[in-house]
Design a protein around this motif. Structure first.
Motif, PDB file in Angstrom:
ATOM      1  N   VAL A 182      13.828  32.740 -14.952  1.00 28.54           N
ATOM      2  CA  VAL A 182      12.757  32.483 -15.544  1.00 28.54           C
ATOM      3  C   VAL A 182      12.321  30.862 -15.389  1.00 28.54           C
ATOM      4  O   VAL A 182      11.038  30.758 -15.578  1.00 28.54           O
ATOM      5  CB  VAL A 182      12.638  32.866 -16.904  1.00 28.54           C
ATOM      6  N   GLU A 183      13.392  29.987 -15.112  1.00 28.46           N
ATOM      7  CA  GLU A 183      12.720  28.694 -14.814  1.00 28.46           C
ATOM      8  C   GLU A 183      12.674  28.353 -13.487  1.00 28.46           C
ATOM      9  O   GLU A 183      11.907  27.468 -13.266  1.00 28.46           O
ATOM     10  CB  GLU A 183      14.023  27.840 -15.469  1.00 28.46           C
ATOM     11  N   ASP A 184      12.832  29.346 -12.563  1.00 27.38           N
ATOM     12  CA  ASP A 184      12.761  29.103 -11.178  1.00 27.38           C
ATOM     13  C   ASP A 184      11.431  29.573 -10.633  1.00 27.38           C
ATOM     14  O   ASP A 184      11.114  30.671 -10.262  1.00 27.38           O
ATOM     15  CB  ASP A 184      13.868  29.890 -10.462  1.00 27.38           C
ATOM     16  N   LEU A 185      10.424  28.561 -11.052  1.00 30.56           N
ATOM     17  CA  LEU A 185       8.983  29.235 -10.955  1.00 30.56           C
ATOM     18  C   LEU A 185       8.676  29.305  -9.326  1.00 30.56           C
ATOM     19  O   LEU A 185       7.732  30.051  -8.882  1.00 30.56           O
ATOM     20  CB  LEU A 185       8.027  27.870 -11.485  1.00 30.56           C
ATOM     21  N   GLU A 186       9.259  28.578  -8.437  1.00 32.66           N
ATOM     22  CA  GLU A 186       8.985  28.654  -7.124  1.00 32.66           C
ATOM     23  C   GLU A 186       9.419  29.842  -6.511  1.00 32.66           C
ATOM     24  O   GLU A 186       8.635  30.477  -5.823  1.00 32.66           O
ATOM     25  CB  GLU A 186       9.791  27.425  -6.205  1.00 32.66           C
ATOM     26  N   SER A 187      10.667  30.478  -6.937  1.00 38.18           N
ATOM     27  CA  SER A 187      10.893  31.789  -6.266  1.00 38.18           C
ATOM     28  C   SER A 187       9.959  32.810  -6.890  1.00 38.18           C
ATOM     29  O   SER A 187       9.649  33.847  -6.255  1.00 38.18           O
ATOM     30  CB  SER A 187      12.339  31.988  -6.775  1.00 38.18           C
ATOM     31  N   TRP A 188       9.766  32.770  -8.357  1.00 36.52           N
ATOM     32  CA  TRP A 188       8.851  33.542  -8.713  1.00 36.52           C
ATOM     33  C   TRP A 188       7.436  33.631  -8.139  1.00 36.52           C
ATOM     34  O   TRP A 188       6.901  34.678  -7.722  1.00 36.52           O
ATOM     35  CB  TRP A 188       8.527  33.158 -10.293  1.00 36.52           C
ATOM     36  N   GLN A 189       6.954  32.285  -7.819  1.00 40.74           N
ATOM     37  CA  GLN A 189       5.623  32.305  -7.143  1.00 40.74           C
ATOM     38  C   GLN A 189       5.574  33.178  -5.570  1.00 40.74           C
ATOM     39  O   GLN A 189       4.750  33.763  -5.368  1.00 40.74           O
ATOM     40  CB  GLN A 189       5.156  30.977  -7.034  1.00 40.74           C
ATOM     41  N   ARG A 190       6.462  32.890  -5.100  1.00 35.86           N
ATOM     42  CA  ARG A 190       7.004  33.595  -3.741  1.00 35.86           C
ATOM     43  C   ARG A 190       6.738  35.083  -3.933  1.00 35.86           C
ATOM     44  O   ARG A 190       5.977  35.654  -2.982  1.00 35.86           O
ATOM     45  CB  ARG A 190       7.904  32.996  -3.150  1.00 35.86           C
ATOM     46  N   ILE A 191       7.452  35.537  -4.595  1.00 34.37           N
ATOM     47  CA  ILE A 191       7.711  37.031  -5.080  1.00 34.37           C
ATOM     48  C   ILE A 191       6.596  37.381  -5.515  1.00 34.37           C
ATOM     49  O   ILE A 191       5.896  38.582  -5.050  1.00 34.37           O
ATOM     50  CB  ILE A 191       8.828  37.344  -5.887  1.00 34.37           C
ATOM     51  N   LEU A 192       5.822  36.822  -6.428  1.00 35.27           N
ATOM     52  CA  LEU A 192       4.624  37.658  -6.979  1.00 35.27           C
ATOM     53  C   LEU A 192       3.275  37.311  -6.142  1.00 35.27           C
ATOM     54  O   LEU A 192       2.348  38.107  -6.116  1.00 35.27           O
ATOM     55  CB  LEU A 192       4.377  36.852  -8.200  1.00 35.27           C
ATOM     56  N   LEU A 193       3.280  36.430  -5.160  1.00 33.83           N
ATOM     57  CA  LEU A 193       2.418  36.363  -4.246  1.00 33.83           C
ATOM     58  C   LEU A 193       2.467  37.652  -3.250  1.00 33.83           C
ATOM     59  O   LEU A 193       1.371  38.253  -2.885  1.00 33.83           O
ATOM     60  CB  LEU A 193       2.407  35.364  -3.314  1.00 33.83           C
ATOM     61  N   ASN A 194       3.921  37.913  -2.773  1.00 29.97           N
ATOM     62  CA  ASN A 194       4.052  39.194  -2.001  1.00 29.97           C
ATOM     63  C   ASN A 194       3.632  40.579  -2.682  1.00 29.97           C
ATOM     64  O   ASN A 194       3.305  41.430  -1.978  1.00 29.97           O
ATOM     65  CB  ASN A 194       5.337  39.169  -1.577  1.00 29.97           C
ATOM     66  N   LEU A 195       3.683  40.523  -3.956  1.00 24.10           N
ATOM     67  CA  LEU A 195       3.504  41.861  -4.748  1.00 24.10           C
ATOM     68  C   LEU A 195       1.981  41.890  -5.151  1.00 24.10           C
ATOM     69  O   LEU A 195       1.492  42.708  -5.758  1.00 24.10           O
ATOM     70  CB  LEU A 195       4.467  41.653  -5.977  1.00 24.10           C
ATOM     71  N   ASP A 196       1.197  40.951  -4.952  1.00 22.21           N
ATOM     72  CA  ASP A 196      -0.283  40.760  -5.235  1.00 22.21           C
ATOM     73  C   ASP A 196      -0.428  40.530  -6.849  1.00 22.21           C
ATOM     74  O   ASP A 196      -1.563  40.831  -7.137  1.00 22.21           O
ATOM     75  CB  ASP A 196      -1.031  41.992  -4.742  1.00 22.21           C
ATOM     76  N   PHE A 197       0.430  40.111  -7.708  1.00 28.87           N
ATOM     77  CA  PHE A 197       0.178  39.529  -8.708  1.00 28.87           C
ATOM     78  C   PHE A 197      -0.577  38.261  -8.823  1.00 28.87           C
ATOM     79  O   PHE A 197      -1.086  37.732  -9.864  1.00 28.87           O
ATOM     80  CB  PHE A 197       1.538  39.652  -9.806  1.00 28.87           C
ATOM     81  N   LEU A 198      -0.037  37.559  -7.716  1.00 26.37           N
ATOM     82  CA  LEU A 198      -0.839  36.312  -7.549  1.00 26.37           C
ATOM     83  C   LEU A 198      -1.634  36.196  -6.228  1.00 26.37           C
ATOM     84  O   LEU A 198      -0.973  36.980  -5.275  1.00 26.37           O
ATOM     85  CB  LEU A 198       0.278  34.950  -7.614  1.00 26.37           C
ATOM     86  N   LYS A 199      -2.386  35.165  -6.029  1.00 31.22           N
ATOM     87  CA  LYS A 199      -3.375  35.183  -4.840  1.00 31.22           C
ATOM     88  C   LYS A 199      -3.577  33.665  -4.576  1.00 31.22           C
ATOM     89  O   LYS A 199      -3.968  33.147  -5.502  1.00 31.22           O
ATOM     90  CB  LYS A 199      -4.467  36.027  -5.025  1.00 31.22           C
ATOM     91  N   GLU A 200      -3.197  33.134  -3.356  1.00 31.51           N
ATOM     92  CA  GLU A 200      -3.597  31.873  -3.163  1.00 31.51           C
ATOM     93  C   GLU A 200      -5.065  31.914  -2.499  1.00 31.51           C
ATOM     94  O   GLU A 200      -5.607  32.871  -1.601  1.00 31.51           O
ATOM     95  CB  GLU A 200      -2.455  31.317  -2.093  1.00 31.51           C
ATOM     96  N   LEU A 201      -5.965  31.036  -2.817  1.00 32.34           N
ATOM     97  CA  LEU A 201      -7.214  30.798  -2.315  1.00 32.34           C
ATOM     98  C   LEU A 201      -7.411  29.390  -2.428  1.00 32.34           C
ATOM     99  O   LEU A 201      -7.332  28.509  -3.532  1.00 32.34           O
ATOM    100  CB  LEU A 201      -8.251  31.525  -3.488  1.00 32.34           C
ATOM    101  N   GLY A 202      -7.992  28.591  -1.298  1.00 28.75           N
ATOM    102  CA  GLY A 202      -8.192  27.337  -1.239  1.00 28.75           C
ATOM    103  C   GLY A 202      -7.090  26.520  -1.593  1.00 28.75           C
ATOM    104  O   GLY A 202      -7.541  25.309  -2.230  1.00 28.75           O
ATOM    105  N   GLY A 203      -5.903  26.791  -1.181  1.00 31.12           N
ATOM    106  CA  GLY A 203      -4.843  25.839  -1.553  1.00 31.12           C
ATOM    107  C   GLY A 203      -4.125  25.978  -3.056  1.00 31.12           C
ATOM    108  O   GLY A 203      -3.383  25.364  -3.264  1.00 31.12           O
ATOM    109  N   ARG A 204      -4.895  26.666  -3.671  1.00 32.50           N
ATOM    110  CA  ARG A 204      -4.409  26.907  -5.153  1.00 32.50           C
ATOM    111  C   ARG A 204      -4.057  28.323  -5.302  1.00 32.50           C
ATOM    112  O   ARG A 204      -4.516  29.223  -4.537  1.00 32.50           O
ATOM    113  CB  ARG A 204      -5.586  26.806  -6.105  1.00 32.50           C
ATOM    114  N   VAL A 205      -3.214  28.638  -6.431  1.00 26.50           N
ATOM    115  CA  VAL A 205      -2.501  30.150  -6.780  1.00 26.50           C
ATOM    116  C   VAL A 205      -3.174  30.683  -8.038  1.00 26.50           C
ATOM    117  O   VAL A 205      -3.004  29.679  -8.950  1.00 26.50           O
ATOM    118  CB  VAL A 205      -1.195  30.064  -6.749  1.00 26.50           C
ATOM    119  N   PHE A 206      -3.691  31.473  -7.980  1.00 25.40           N
ATOM    120  CA  PHE A 206      -4.323  32.358  -9.129  1.00 25.40           C
ATOM    121  C   PHE A 206      -3.666  33.621  -9.594  1.00 25.40           C
ATOM    122  O   PHE A 206      -3.152  34.259  -8.426  1.00 25.40           O
ATOM    123  CB  PHE A 206      -5.682  32.627  -9.089  1.00 25.40           C
ATOM    124  N   ALA A 207      -3.748  34.075 -10.785  1.00 22.28           N
ATOM    125  CA  ALA A 207      -3.434  35.157 -10.956  1.00 22.28           C
ATOM    126  C   ALA A 207      -4.357  36.362 -10.721  1.00 22.28           C
ATOM    127  O   ALA A 207      -5.608  36.075 -10.521  1.00 22.28           O
ATOM    128  CB  ALA A 207      -3.082  35.511 -12.655  1.00 22.28           C
TER     129      ALA A 207
END
Length: 407
Positions: A182-207
Motif C-alpha cells: 500500500v506504500e508503493d504508490l507508483e506501482s498502484w498508479q500504473r496498475i489502476l490506470l490500466n484498470l480504468d480506476f484512474l485516468k491521466e488527463l493533461g499530465g495529471r492523474v484523476f480517479a
C-alpha cells in the motif's frame, strides 16, 4: 396513418410527441423540431397545421413538400435521419396535411440540427424543443452507447482518494493475485490506470467515476449522487413518520476475508441489511413446528439494489437511489431512463446492456451480478414467484426506473 388517426392527433393538440407547423417554416426550425423528437422517443410533425390546431393545409405542392422535407433530413440533421412521409387529404379536398413520422428507436442519438454554421443538439420538453444542456447531451450519447460515463475523470481527485486497503482486498481475495504494498504508490498508479480506476488527463492523474464509486474513500464528496437513501414507512404511503431511515454513503463494495466473512461492508450490503432488518416476517405452525418466513426473498432484494447501483444514470447529479419499505411492498427507484435501448420486456428476457460497463465488470467479480445476464429474470421474477406467487412491477416512469416487490 389514416385520416381518422390524423384528425385524432390534431384534436389532441401538441404534446411531447406531436408538433404542428406551417410548411413555410424556416428549414433550420424544422430541423430542430426533427432533432428534438428523434432525441426523445420519436413522434409526428404535422405540416399545414397552425399552433392552435386550425387547418391551413400545405402551401407547396405535395411532391415539392416531400422533397423539401427529405432534403432537410439529409442535409440539416447530423447524422442524417430516416423518416416516413405521408400526404393525407382531409374532408376539405383542397387541404392536404404533410405528416412527418420520426421513429421511436432512432439509433444514432444525439441528433444535431444545423443552425447557421453550427450544429446544435435539441431535446423535447413537453410541447417545446430546446437546446440541450451539457448533461442532457451526455445522456443522449450514453443512450447510443457512445459514452461510458463511469470512465470519466472526476475533477479534484487523485490516487489518494481511492482506498488502497480495499483495492488490496479486491486483488488478493476476489482476483486471487498479488498486489503492491500500500506504500508503493507508483506501482498502484500504473496498475489502476490500466484498470480504468484512474485516468491521466493533461499530465495529471484523476480517479474515474467508476473507481471512486467502487473504491473511493468518500465518493459522496465529489459525487453527491453516489449514495442510497433508505427509508422504512409504517403504512402504505410516504409519510413524515418513519420506522427507520438511513443515508448510506461510501464505496459500493465490501471487503471480505478469504472465508467470505465481511470485514467492512459497502453501500450495497449495508442497504441489504437495512431492508432485512425492516421488512418483517411471518410465522405459523406446521405439524407443531413453528415456521418463520421473511416477507421478501433476499436474493430479489439484493438484485434490485445491485441493478439500481450499476444501471442508474450518474449524470443526474444530487439525486440518490431511493429504497423505500412500506407495509405491503419494497420500492427501489433508480434515477434515469433505461440504458441503451433496453426495455422492460428485454430485461425480463435477460438482455445484457448497461451504461456503466466498469461498474458491471467489477461487481461481477464480487458475484453481485450473474455472468449470463439473467439476474432480473432469475433472481427477481422467479424468486418472487417462488416466494409468494406475486409478480414484481418493473416500471419506467419519466426519468426514473422503479422495481416494486410485493411482500
Amino acid at each position: 396513418m389514416n385520416r381518422a388517426d390524423l384528425q385524432e392527433l390534431i384534436r389532441n393538440g401538441e404534446n411531447s410527441e406531436v408538433e404542428f407547423k406551417r410548411d413555410d417554416v424556416h428549414q433550420d426550425k424544422l430541423a430542430s423540431e426533427m432533432a428534438a423528437l428523434l432525441n426523445l422517443e420519436g413522434g409526428h410533425i404535422l405540416l399545414g397545421v397552425e399552433d392552435n390546431g386550425s387547418i391551413a393545409g400545405l402551401v407547396r405542392p405535395t411532391k415539392e413538400a416531400e422533397e423539401w422535407v427529405m432534403n432537410i433530413a439529409q442535409n440539416n440533421l447530423q447524422p442524417p435521419a430516416i423518416l416516413v412521409w405521408q400526404a393525407i387529404k382531409l374532408d376539405d379536398p383542397d387541404k392536404t396535411i404533410g405528416v412527418i413520422r420520426l421513429p421511436a428507436d432512432a439509433p444514432d442519438k444525439p441528433y444535431k440540427a444545423k443552425r447557421g454554421a453550427s450544429w446544435v443538439t435539441f431535446v423535447r420538453i413537453g410541447t417545446t424543443s430546446r437546446e440541450a444542456t451539457r448533461e442532457q447531451e451526455m445522456r443522449l450519447y450514453q443512450s447510443s452507447n457512445l459514452l461510458q460515463f463511469d470512465l470519466n475523470p472526476v475533477p479534484d481527485t487523485r490516487l489518494e482518494d481511492l482506498n488502497l486497503n480495499l483495492l488490496e482486498n479486491y486483488f488478493l481475495i476476489m482476483l486471487n493475485r498479488d498486489a503492491p504494498d500500500v506504500e508503493d504508490l507508483e506501482s498502484w498508479q500504473r496498475i489502476l490506470l490500466n484498470l480504468d480506476f484512474l485516468k491521466e488527463l493533461g499530465g495529471r492523474v484523476f480517479a474515474t467515476v467508476g473507481g471512486l464509486l467502487l473504491f473511493g474513500n468518500a465518493p459522496n464528496r465529489r459525487l453527491p449522487q453516489s449514495g442510497i437513501t433508505a427509508t422504512a414507512f409504517p403504512g402504505m404511503d410516504k409519510d413524515y413518520n418513519t420506522v427507520d431511515e438511513e443515508v448510506i454513503r461510501g464505496p459500493l463494495i465490501s471487503s471480505k476475508s478469504k472465508a467470505g466473512a465481511f470485514l467492512e461492508k459497502g453501500v450495497i450490503d449495508l442497504c441489504v441489511d437495512f431492508v432485512k432488518r425492516n421488512m418483517g416476517s411471518s410465522a405459523w405452525l406446521e405439524s407443531a413446528q413453528r415456521v418463520r418466513k421473511t416477507s421478501l426473498p433476499l436474493d430479489a432484494v439484493r438484485e434490485a439494489i445491485v441493478n439500481a447501483v450499476v444501471h442508474r444514470d450518474y449524470t443526474i447529479r444530487g439525486t440518490d437511489i431511493e429504497v423505500s419499505l412500506y407495509r405491503d411492498r419494497l420500492e427501489v427507484i433508480s434515477p434515469g431512463r433505461l440504458p441503451n435501448g433496453v426495455t422492460v420486456s428485454k430485461m425480463k428476457e435477460g438482455i445484457r446492456a448497461t451504461r456503466n460497463e466498469l461498474l458491471k465488470n467489477i461487481l461481477r467479480d464480487y458475484d453481485y451480478i450473474e455472468h449470463r445476464g439473467m439476474g432480473v429474470r432469475r433472481r427477481i421474477i422467479e424468486a418472487m414467484r417462488e416466494h409468494n406467487g406475486k409478480e414484481p412491477d418493473l416500471i419506467e416512469d419519466d426519468d426514473r426506473f422503479i422495481v416494486r416487490l410485493w411482500k
